[in-house]
Design a protein around this motif. Sequence first.
Motif: not given
Length: 230
Positions: A177-205
């Motif tokens: 069986a899978p170790v974890i089953l996480d059926g969340r309906a949408a991404p964590d918006i706070g995590l999106l903000a943190r990841l988006g703050a550090t990504v290079a604009a040229a590689t993340a259109p």
Amino acid sequence: MLVLALDTALGACSAAVLDTTSGQLLAVRSEPMERGHAERLIPLAAETCAQAGIAPGACRRFVATTGPGSFTGLRVAVAAARAMALATGGESVGLSTLAVLAEPYLAAAEPLAVLVAIDARHGHVYAALTAADRSQILPPAYVPVAEAARRAAAMPVAIVGPGAEAILAAWPEGASAPVILDGRAAPDIGLLARLGATVAAATAPCKPLYLKAVDAKPQASPPAISGPMT
């Protein structure tokens, strides 16, 4: 720098403001919904900025989930982020919905392989399978549910996303069986903000990610942003 993150790709309409100087999330709002993202996102973004005590025009980076997801829904956040960046003289960046959903398990103290699955109907999912070392086993693709389940069942894995139950229903008989089953309906918006703050604009259109050929339609014009960004 102030970052405004927006997500409308899946089952929520979400916004968050991050202050990269302090590393603090100043405000986070997320409302579950299947429809109505286009009407709700701009008011929600304004409410989130008000909660953070800033004007939307104070943000200099705008982050959106680019998909896969609802064809209409994911374009709402992408178009809004691009329009806001243009209005403020800032920049827009985009991150895959699959990558944001996988990140908590890849960044864990004991990382797991992660299969992210989004129900694409008709016995298919939008999916990506990433090893614990972040190498790609199955790059983002539109695949049969049974194929995604077969690939994931070969290793200890976390299954994440709104297609998780469909994957479990197609799990190969006799496989661990899978170790974890996480059926969340949408991404964590706070995590999106943190990841988006550090990504290079040229590689993340900031443009939609389509994994199914039939979805590769011309992008509509960004929605008009009424009034000045102050």
